[in-house]
Write an enzyme that holds these catalytic residues in place. Sequence first.
Site, PDB file in Angstrom:
ATOM      1  N   VAL A 218     -20.438  26.487 -19.331  1.00  0.00           N
ATOM      2  CA  VAL A 218     -19.704  27.421 -18.472  1.00  0.00           C
ATOM      3  C   VAL A 218     -20.680  28.255 -17.651  1.00  0.00           C
ATOM      4  CG1 VAL A 218     -18.053  29.328 -18.422  1.00  0.00           C
ATOM      5  CG2 VAL A 218     -17.745  27.467 -20.059  1.00  0.00           C
ATOM      6  N   GLY A 219     -21.846  28.530 -18.207  1.00  0.00           N
ATOM      7  CA  GLY A 219     -22.862  29.262 -17.454  1.00  0.00           C
ATOM      8  C   GLY A 219     -23.235  28.558 -16.164  1.00  0.00           C
ATOM      9  N   GLU A 236     -26.204  35.266 -20.091  1.00  0.00           N
ATOM     10  CA  GLU A 236     -26.611  35.405 -21.485  1.00  0.00           C
ATOM     11  C   GLU A 236     -26.017  34.209 -22.221  1.00  0.00           C
ATOM     12  OE1 GLU A 236     -28.686  37.428 -22.701  1.00  0.00           O
ATOM     13  OE2 GLU A 236     -28.883  38.925 -21.122  1.00  0.00           O
ATOM     14  N   CYS A 271     -25.021  33.766 -30.814  1.00  0.00           N
ATOM     15  CA  CYS A 271     -25.979  33.116 -29.912  1.00  0.00           C
ATOM     16  C   CYS A 271     -27.394  33.176 -30.450  1.00  0.00           C
ATOM     17  CB  CYS A 271     -25.905  33.744 -28.519  1.00  0.00           C
ATOM     18  SG  CYS A 271     -26.328  35.499 -28.466  1.00  0.00           S
TER      19      CYS A 271
END
Length: 496
Positions: A218-219, A236, A271
């Site tokens: 998605v980044g 991030e 993460c």
Amino acid sequence: MRKSSEPSILQLKSDFANMSSMKYTPKQNITEIHSRLSKTFREGRTLPLEYRRKQLLQVARLVQENADAVMASLKADLGRHPFEATLPELGPMVSSALHAVQNLDEWNSPEKPQVEAWRSGWDTTIFKAPKGTVVNISPWNFPWVLTILPLIGAIAAGCTCLIKPSEHAQASAALMAKLIPQYLDPDAYAVCLGAVEETTHVLSLKWDHIFYTGSVSVGRIVAEAAAKQLTPVTLELGGQSPVFVDGDSTNIEIAAKRILWGKQQNAGQVCVAPNHVFVQEQHQSALVEAFKKAYDSFWPKGPLDSSSEMARVVNVRHYERNKSLLSRTKGKVVLGGQTGQDLRIEPAIVTGVTLDDPLMEEEIFGPILPIIPVANVDAAISHIQSGSTPLVIYVFTENEETKNKFVQRTQSGQLILNETFGQVAVYEMPFGGQGQSGYGSYLGKYSFDTFTHQRGYINVPADAMTEGFMQGRYPPYSAPALEFFSQALKTKIPDA
């Protein structure tokens, strides 16, 4: 400004029971919110420091006065124990807001850099200018703190901000949508609810900064959308954050306890969770035994016992993905790995894992920890170098040579020695990735910096003396002027 009364737990349960009927924000409303926030910024309403100070204090009050409600939303979304809600989420939100209040004047003070003598009268200044109207697209795994900490930076910088929380943490998202307009100026800060369609519409609008926390896949979509508008973006992300345990030079029992603690946070859905462990071949058995000892001390009756109150996997899809990984691995599950009710999985320690194992295909993001034996530290570093740049590398060692090798020969967003997960509490240094694990950073002043434009300024005196000095630059150009401005080309360059 209105202040919310704390909702009762019974009311929260009723609210959360109706999450399936929660309505997403219509795209037209999202456009109207964007226009409203942009208008507020253009009018300069968020610029006074006193305004920002009040909003930051309201953030702290929102969390303090609704702590039970926030913990209940995290319980509903992720099965979090109050400790795992308070330590990584509620506490940091309050302390970060108050830290920003205490440092607001200093952060916003213009800087006067030292300049060369001939420009000393130009009043060279760097102003801290808010970027404008920004959006924060936050994830489901730590839905509150990863929403509020960037918001604190945006408020401190003087920006207006739209919050788009994850649709996979519905209880938290609904509570944010309820509380934020009650505590903060709704003309400057707003929440929109939605999934892919609504987020796609958000990204189609022109923002002055996009802050995204989530997956690499998605980044890439966020970065592409930002590029179309030439919008600066903070990503991030995450990645396969490795651990190296130097069995020759570390306390293996302490290392195992700290690694397991970091891995079991939020059922591994972090993460910065340790993704896999490298250890010298001769120390693998000792490390496994140390994990067993830590396991028994953490969960005397087992992780799935009701007394353990371990967090659960977020939804059925991710639960089945973790089960599939455990069934497909060619390694041996030597500890844990049993599944239970309510989407819970025991933290699993897996040995005999190679780099081409299904567990190593991508970031695990779950309660599974592979152990990969290596010959030595150089082999571990070589494996790390061959992969994408991780968000963090964890190293357990007391050997200075080993420390220096990781400092000099590896790349990562952060390098953490003899600890896991704890670095997120160190707001005095930036938190962020590198390469595929993201770019940009935040925490503490770095959150403020993310939403701030360093605006250069000079004021060159229009007096006779200064103009006389400037005279040589004007046409018609002359040989003496060229000689004067060519002095740097004749400067002696020192030997290396």
